[in-house]
Design a protein around this motif. Sequence first.
Motif, short mmCIF file in Angstrom:
data_model
loop_
_atom_site.label_atom_id
_atom_site.label_comp_id
_atom_site.label_asym_id
_atom_site.label_seq_id
_atom_site.Cartn_x
_atom_site.Cartn_y
_atom_site.Cartn_z
N ALA A 1 22.66 -69.69 -54.80
CA ALA A 1 23.95 -70.38 -54.74
C ALA A 1 23.79 -71.79 -54.16
CB ALA A 1 24.94 -69.58 -53.91
N VAL A 2 23.07 -71.90 -53.05
CA VAL A 2 22.87 -73.20 -52.42
C VAL A 2 22.08 -74.13 -53.33
CG1 VAL A 2 21.75 -74.41 -50.49
CG2 VAL A 2 23.08 -72.33 -50.06
N GLU A 3 21.03 -73.61 -53.94
CA GLU A 3 20.21 -74.44 -54.82
C GLU A 3 20.99 -74.93 -56.03
OE1 GLU A 3 15.99 -72.29 -53.59
OE2 GLU A 3 16.92 -71.87 -55.54
N THR A 4 21.88 -74.10 -56.55
CA THR A 4 22.67 -74.49 -57.72
C THR A 4 23.67 -75.59 -57.38
OG1 THR A 4 22.48 -72.29 -58.72
CG2 THR A 4 24.30 -73.68 -59.47
N ASP B 1 31.27 -77.54 -49.62
CA ASP B 1 31.09 -76.27 -50.33
C ASP B 1 31.08 -75.15 -49.30
OD1 ASP B 1 30.45 -77.02 -53.25
OD2 ASP B 1 29.10 -78.31 -52.11
N ILE B 2 31.80 -74.07 -49.58
CA ILE B 2 31.83 -72.92 -48.66
C ILE B 2 31.39 -71.69 -49.41
CG2 ILE B 2 33.21 -71.57 -47.06
CD1 ILE B 2 34.82 -74.66 -48.18
N LEU B 3 30.28 -71.10 -48.97
CA LEU B 3 29.80 -69.85 -49.54
C LEU B 3 30.42 -68.70 -48.78
CD1 LEU B 3 27.68 -71.94 -50.55
CD2 LEU B 3 25.99 -70.11 -50.42
N THR B 4 31.14 -67.85 -49.49
CA THR B 4 31.88 -66.78 -48.85
C THR B 4 32.07 -65.61 -49.82
OG1 THR B 4 34.05 -66.16 -47.94
CG2 THR B 4 34.01 -67.97 -49.50
N LEU B 5 32.19 -64.43 -49.26
CA LEU B 5 32.52 -63.25 -50.06
C LEU B 5 34.04 -63.06 -50.15
CD1 LEU B 5 29.85 -60.75 -48.67
CD2 LEU B 5 29.80 -61.97 -50.86
N PHE B 6 34.79 -63.84 -49.38
CA PHE B 6 36.24 -63.69 -49.34
C PHE B 6 36.93 -65.06 -49.44
CE2 PHE B 6 34.32 -60.17 -47.04
CZ PHE B 6 34.89 -59.08 -47.68
N HIS C 1 24.60 -54.15 -59.69
CA HIS C 1 25.86 -53.76 -59.05
C HIS C 1 26.44 -54.91 -58.22
CE1 HIS C 1 25.17 -49.68 -60.32
NE2 HIS C 1 24.01 -49.63 -59.68
N LYS C 2 25.82 -56.10 -58.33
CA LYS C 2 26.26 -57.30 -57.60
C LYS C 2 26.21 -57.11 -56.09
CE LYS C 2 26.97 -60.03 -61.06
NZ LYS C 2 26.14 -61.25 -61.22
N LYS C 3 25.26 -56.33 -55.63
CA LYS C 3 25.09 -56.15 -54.19
C LYS C 3 24.51 -57.42 -53.58
CE LYS C 3 23.52 -52.69 -52.12
NZ LYS C 3 22.63 -51.60 -51.62
N VAL C 4 24.92 -57.72 -52.37
CA VAL C 4 24.40 -58.89 -51.65
C VAL C 4 23.81 -58.50 -50.30
CG1 VAL C 4 25.99 -60.52 -52.76
CG2 VAL C 4 26.67 -59.37 -50.64
N ASN D 1 31.81 -67.90 -54.28
CA ASN D 1 31.57 -66.49 -53.96
C ASN D 1 30.12 -66.18 -54.31
OD1 ASN D 1 31.42 -63.68 -53.76
ND2 ASN D 1 33.55 -63.42 -54.42
N PHE D 2 29.27 -66.08 -53.30
CA PHE D 2 27.84 -65.92 -53.60
C PHE D 2 27.50 -64.56 -54.19
CE2 PHE D 2 28.23 -65.23 -48.96
CZ PHE D 2 27.57 -64.03 -48.77
N ARG D 3 28.46 -63.64 -54.24
CA ARG D 3 28.24 -62.39 -54.96
C ARG D 3 28.01 -62.67 -56.45
NH1 ARG D 3 29.19 -57.41 -53.23
NH2 ARG D 3 30.64 -58.10 -51.60
N ASP D 4 28.61 -63.76 -56.94
CA ASP D 4 28.45 -64.12 -58.35
C ASP D 4 27.01 -64.47 -58.70
OD1 ASP D 4 31.18 -63.79 -58.64
OD2 ASP D 4 31.63 -65.93 -58.41
#
Length: 245
Positions: free
Chosen positions: A70-73, A4-9, A46-49, A37-40
């Motif tokens: 995100a990681v816990e999910t 799994d890769i957590l990324t904004l891009f 405003h979905k700020k991270v 996409n951890f912004r989700d």
Amino acid sequence: MHIDILTLFPEMIEGVFNSSILKKAQDKNKFSYNLVNFRDYSVNKHKKVDDYPYGGGAGMVLTPQPIFDAVETITKEKSSKPRVILMCPQGEPYNQKKAEELAKEENLVFICGHYEGYDERIRKHLVTDEISIGDYVLTGGELGAMAVIDSVIRLLPDVLGNQESAPEDSFTTGLLEYPHYTRPADFRGLKVPDILLSGDHAKIYNWRRKESLKRTYERRPELINSHTLSEEDNKLLDTLIKSDE
């Protein structure tokens, strides 16, 4: 292996994962991946991270909530706790030994950051490893994560076409790899060493070992100090050192 890769891009990663050896490894069902996409996961309207750092200072800091959630999910239904890897210039310097260690895992989670840095609670309470691919700073962790993942996937069984390739790679043996030559034997007057054309496997092995030691001594001498050398290796090394004096 599942990654799994957590990324904004996520778009930065898809092209790499669907090309070359990584694509072939997926086709063989050697690994699977999920781009998150951890912004989700941000609860901000405003979905700020990211936010300003307490105490002042330049830049923005990634907030803990979206990354924790995100990681816990993605890990809550896994049968074993995965390694959670933070890509960070402050992390452990990456090397082949670490790649071999990670290649034994069933699940890996990579966190790719941006901006000025991470909230410290992410480091202390969420991740198992912090990795740096070098003493320089990138705009984000995606490039570093892709480099690490590529080096790990190629070590999985039957990923490479020739199973002898990985064990002979530079750094796997502790030394840099010996020089390689292919056809033609004579290219513009530049000839392949005769010993490689001899068919004498024992002599070829000794030549390659000598050249590996020579290349390591000339380019990365610090590697020799951390590598156990045979008596014959030490004799070869002494000859190289004396030739430099």
